[in-house]
Design a protein around this motif. Structure first.
Motif: not given
Lengths: 182, 308
Positions: B217-225, B240-247, B267-271
């Motif tokens: 469960x990837x949480x959104x980076x809350x830049x506004x907070x 350390x935290x992003x989900x890419x194809x390799x992971x 950031x959380x999840x790659x394109x």
């Protein structure tokens, strides 16, 4: 609850449902374009029995579905139901002759809700109503096309319908009740 | 039906009530799949949704949910209101209540504000997210999505990854998931965790759990907070935290990826993964979460308004 009268036993019920099945075929001139929808919950096994009879008489299987009318009730504020039963109508009702099946016809409010629910799924050619017992006391201009047993009752009586699929036996009993049944 | 008047936090529902919400949601899911996606159940009820913070999916989801139940819904958004003329929130609230609404859906940028507003009104309130505090409808739609996918809940391993400290979704999900028997691990660096995380199971890198977890469960980076910058760089986050194809390729065969949206791509999840999510038959449940959101919110409106 006090049992007042035994209305139908197992073989009575069997005969009644066979007779209704024949009447449906007679009025619709066969089983073509028929679908059968049972109202949750005791209309569902009744619908299956009618379908099985029709298959036996005519050799072809008509499609059956089940309908829960919780979201169409007019007394939502007073009796919210948490045990919403499944609605499962795996066919298109458009231009079909829909046989709607319920166990007891009383005020007519459930049937009013069921008519709305079915019409939201499409525009059937006809909707015909089957009930095992018509106990009177209608509050809306609704009538059944096929009736198993007309049973004049008073408002403080209840009609207890048991079916082997849901209650392990087939019977219709008139009982003295506390309040309006159904 | 529900024991509490309002739903401000996931803790306002006991296990039985949660199951009731999930079971009712099944029926509402069926309605959303029909040609006529509407039932007359809440005809004549008026729902006001008050959003003091921007939102796309939650606001639209509640609006669609209310409309499919035939309730009338009015939307208030702070950006286009008399708040800009200096009206206080409480006066705004009183104005809206004077119009005889039956239920309020409220989102506010400050933690606790929804609870405060609930305490002064006599209609039910559903919290649509307050600050860093709670977002109960998100957690409920997530548990529904999980239950639908796995057909069970007990014993599933879920990792909540990323910006825990600023996330109301994380807090709601953590407590709801644990209540429903899931094993929750928080994956975050110390600077994205609260000061005291002694009660949590914590890992600092996604690589520590990626092969073992059932639900990522990837949480959104809350830049506004983030009043101050809590993370050094995107590169560091990616490491350390992003989900890419390799992971993604290292995850268990039946495991799934979830995200409450909106996704910060890269950031959380790659394109590439977001593109992959558009295809059928993948294990990325982000769209399923949104679909479930309408059904779960219909169930909540139905059950909450049913008690009045």
């Amino acid at each position: 609850m006090i049992e007042k009268a035994y209305i139908l036993n197992e073989s009575d019920m069997d005969r009644v449902i066979k007779r209704i099945s024949h009447e449906i075929l007679e009025r619709n001139k066969g089983s073509e374009n028929l679908v059968i929808i049972g109202l949750q919950k005791r209309g569902v096994p009744l619908a299956h029995r009618i379908a099985a009879n029709i298959e036996q008489f005519e050799g072809n299987r008509v499609q059956t579905g089940k309908l829960d009318i919780t979201f169409y009730r007019d007394d939502y504020d007073r009796r919210i139901k948490s045990d919403i039963q499944k609605t499962d109508i795996p066919f298109d009702v458009r231009d079909k002759n829909v046989i709607l099946v319920d166990d007891v016809l009383f005020t007519g409010r459930s049937i009013r809700a069921a008519l709305d629910a079915i019409i939201d799924l499409g525009r059937p050619r006809t909707i015909q109503l089957v009930v095992l017992v018509d106990r009177g006391h209608r509050e809306l201009p609704i009538r059944a096309d096929y009736v198993g047993k007309n049973l004049p009752t008073s408002r403080n009586e209840q009609v207890s319908v048991k079916l082997r699929e849901t209650d392990a036996e087939d019977s219709v009993i008139l009982v003295e009740g506390m309040e309006d049944a159904k | 039906m529900l024991s509490k008047k309002s739903i401000l936090s996931v803790d306002d529902l006991d296990t039985g009530e949660i199951m009731q919400v999930l079971e009712s949601a099944d029926s509402f899911m069926d309605i959303s799949r029909r040609e006529i996606k509407k039932v007359p159940t809440l005809r004549g009820k008026t729902v006001a949704s008050l959003f003091f913070e921007p939102s796309t999916r939650t606001r639209i989801s509640f609006e669609i949910a209310a409309k499919r139940l035939s309730a009338d819904i009015v939307n208030f958004s702070a950006q286009a209101s008399s708040l800009l003329k200096g009206e206080t929130i409480m006066d705004t609230l009183r104005t809206i209540l004077s119009m005889q609404v039956d239920l309020l859906v409220i989102r506010h940028r400050d933690s606790g504000t929804v609870k405060l507003m609930d305490s002064v009104v006599n209609v039910p309130v559903i919290n649509a997210g307050d600050g860093k505090h709670q977002h109960p409808t998100q957690a409920l739609l997530d548990i529904y999505t999980i239950k639908n996918h796995f057909n069970r809940l007990e014993g599933l391993k879920v990792a909540l990854v990323g910006d825990y400290i600023n996330s109301r979704v994380a807090r709601s999900c953590q407590s709801l998931f644990e209540k429903m028997g899931l094993e929750v691990t928080i994956v975050a660096p110390a600077m994205l965790l609260p000061e005291d995380w002694s009660g949590f199971k914590v890992e600092h890198s996604i690589d520590r759990i990626i092969e073992d977890t059932d639900i990522l469960y990837m949480l959104r980076m809350q830049f506004e907070r983030q009043d101050r910058k809590l993370y050094p760089s995107v590169r560091e986050y990616n490491r350390y935290l992003s989900l890419d194809m390799k992971r993604l390729s290292r995850m268990k065969k039946d495991s799934v990826v979830m995200h409450p949206g909106p996704v910060n791509r890269g950031i959380e999840i790659y394109d590439e993964i977001m593109e992959l999510a558009k295809e059928k038959g993948n294990n990325i449940l982000i769209d399923e979460q949104v679909t479930a959101g309408v059904a779960v919110r219909m169930a909540l409106l139905y059950l909450v308004l049913g008690q009045s």
